[in-house]
Scaffold this motif. Structure first.
Motif, mmCIF file in Angstrom:
data_model
loop_
_atom_site.group_PDB
_atom_site.id
_atom_site.type_symbol
_atom_site.label_atom_id
_atom_site.label_comp_id
_atom_site.label_asym_id
_atom_site.label_seq_id
_atom_site.Cartn_x
_atom_site.Cartn_y
_atom_site.Cartn_z
ATOM 1 N N SER A 16 -47.805 22.990 -70.998
ATOM 2 C CA SER A 16 -49.037 23.774 -71.067
ATOM 3 C C SER A 16 -49.114 24.532 -72.381
ATOM 4 N N SER A 17 -50.316 24.888 -72.795
ATOM 5 C CA SER A 17 -50.503 25.650 -74.034
ATOM 6 C C SER A 17 -49.917 27.052 -73.915
ATOM 7 N N ALA A 18 -49.836 27.599 -72.702
ATOM 8 C CA ALA A 18 -49.248 28.934 -72.491
ATOM 9 C C ALA A 18 -47.743 28.928 -72.773
ATOM 10 N N PHE A 19 -47.110 27.763 -72.697
ATOM 11 C CA PHE A 19 -45.675 27.653 -72.962
ATOM 12 C C PHE A 19 -45.362 28.001 -74.416
ATOM 13 N N GLY A 20 -46.224 27.608 -75.312
ATOM 14 C CA GLY A 20 -45.989 27.848 -76.731
ATOM 15 C C GLY A 20 -45.271 26.686 -77.379
ATOM 16 N N GLU A 21 -44.590 26.945 -78.494
ATOM 17 C CA GLU A 21 -43.871 25.915 -79.217
ATOM 18 C C GLU A 21 -42.449 25.796 -78.694
ATOM 19 N N CYS A 22 -41.993 24.584 -78.487
ATOM 20 C CA CYS A 22 -40.634 24.348 -78.002
ATOM 21 C C CYS A 22 -39.646 24.671 -79.122
ATOM 22 N N THR A 23 -38.744 25.613 -78.860
ATOM 23 C CA THR A 23 -37.800 26.075 -79.882
ATOM 24 C C THR A 23 -36.361 25.679 -79.603
ATOM 25 N N ALA A 24 -36.034 25.285 -78.387
ATOM 26 C CA ALA A 24 -34.657 24.905 -78.058
ATOM 27 C C ALA A 24 -34.638 23.976 -76.855
ATOM 28 N N LEU A 25 -33.640 23.089 -76.828
ATOM 29 C CA LEU A 25 -33.442 22.135 -75.735
ATOM 30 C C LEU A 25 -31.994 22.202 -75.286
ATOM 31 N N CYS A 26 -31.768 21.961 -74.005
ATOM 32 C CA CYS A 26 -30.398 21.947 -73.487
ATOM 33 C C CYS A 26 -30.340 21.055 -72.253
ATOM 34 N N HIS A 27 -29.326 20.215 -72.200
ATOM 35 C CA HIS A 27 -29.100 19.368 -71.029
ATOM 36 C C HIS A 27 -27.854 19.870 -70.303
ATOM 37 N N PRO A 28 -28.027 20.638 -69.219
ATOM 38 C CA PRO A 28 -26.852 21.076 -68.464
ATOM 39 C C PRO A 28 -26.099 19.850 -67.938
ATOM 40 N N PRO A 29 -24.788 19.805 -68.101
ATOM 41 C CA PRO A 29 -24.028 18.581 -67.836
ATOM 42 C C PRO A 29 -24.133 18.005 -66.426
ATOM 43 N N THR A 30 -24.327 18.806 -65.410
ATOM 44 C CA THR A 30 -24.394 18.258 -64.049
ATOM 45 C C THR A 30 -25.826 18.060 -63.550
ATOM 46 N N TYR A 31 -26.808 18.279 -64.409
ATOM 47 C CA TYR A 31 -28.214 18.128 -64.021
ATOM 48 C C TYR A 31 -28.698 16.745 -64.449
ATOM 49 N N LEU A 32 -28.625 15.782 -63.549
ATOM 50 C CA LEU A 32 -28.994 14.406 -63.838
ATOM 51 C C LEU A 32 -30.477 14.297 -64.198
ATOM 52 N N HIS A 33 -30.760 13.740 -65.366
ATOM 53 C CA HIS A 33 -32.119 13.511 -65.868
ATOM 54 C C HIS A 33 -32.925 14.803 -66.028
ATOM 55 N N LYS A 34 -32.254 15.924 -66.241
ATOM 56 C CA LYS A 34 -32.954 17.207 -66.378
ATOM 57 C C LYS A 34 -32.674 17.809 -67.756
ATOM 58 N N VAL A 35 -33.640 18.562 -68.248
ATOM 59 C CA VAL A 35 -33.492 19.258 -69.515
ATOM 60 C C VAL A 35 -34.170 20.623 -69.422
ATOM 61 N N LEU A 36 -33.552 21.607 -70.069
ATOM 62 C CA LEU A 36 -34.156 22.928 -70.180
ATOM 63 C C LEU A 36 -34.905 22.999 -71.500
ATOM 64 N N LEU A 37 -36.143 23.460 -71.458
ATOM 65 C CA LEU A 37 -36.953 23.649 -72.657
ATOM 66 C C LEU A 37 -37.238 25.135 -72.807
ATOM 67 N N ALA A 38 -37.014 25.672 -74.001
ATOM 68 C CA ALA A 38 -37.279 27.086 -74.276
ATOM 69 C C ALA A 38 -38.396 27.171 -75.311
ATOM 70 N N SER A 39 -39.097 28.317 -75.301
ATOM 71 C CA SER A 39 -40.244 28.443 -76.194
ATOM 72 C C SER A 39 -40.217 29.717 -77.017
#
Length: 137
Positions: free
Chosen positions: A51-74
């Protein structure tokens, strides 16, 4: 930002665009019909609907036990968990957002190597926070 996830890469660019690219073990998409390596053009599998409210993606992280998941920070202090296989938003974390001040951007994410569900969050102002992603606190 690049974040490897199994046989996929997440590529983040400005204006809230995050693309999921398929890669085979040899760097060639198995669906490609190219006859030689120089003819290969790999297209993204999809673009995550941020969404536009999220803003610009500034960081990504894949927690090792989270299958097919990624954390996006803004840059607006939002932190979301996405399923990259389905392209769905799983959870928007409220713990960091509630304590955020205007202009507080998340600049770095790192999963704790020996503690499940813990992520270190770095902010543009130099502050750090530890987030329990399972409990959102």
């Amino acid at each position: 930002n690049l974040c490897p996830i199994g046989s996929m890469y997440l590529i983040s660019s400005s204006s809230a665009e995050v693309l999921v690219w398929p890669l085979s073990p040899l760097g060639v998409d198995s669906r490609s019909t190219a006859t030689k390596q120089s003819d290969i053009v790999i297209e993204p599998t999809w673009k995550l609907a941020i969404s536009s409210a999220f803003g610009e993606c500034t960081a990504l992280c894949h927690p090792p036990t989270y299958l097919h998941k990624v954390l996006l920070a803004s840059d607006t202090c939002c932190l979301d968990l996405w399923n990259i296989r389905s392209g769905e938003l799983i959870h928007s974390f409220a713990a960091l957002k509630s304590a955020a001040k205007p202009g507080m951007a998340i600049t770095c994410l790192r999963a704790a190597p020996h503690v499940l569900d813990m992520v270190a969050v770095g902010f543009a102002n130099g502050r750090l926070a530890l987030l329990n992603t399972r409990e959102d606190r």
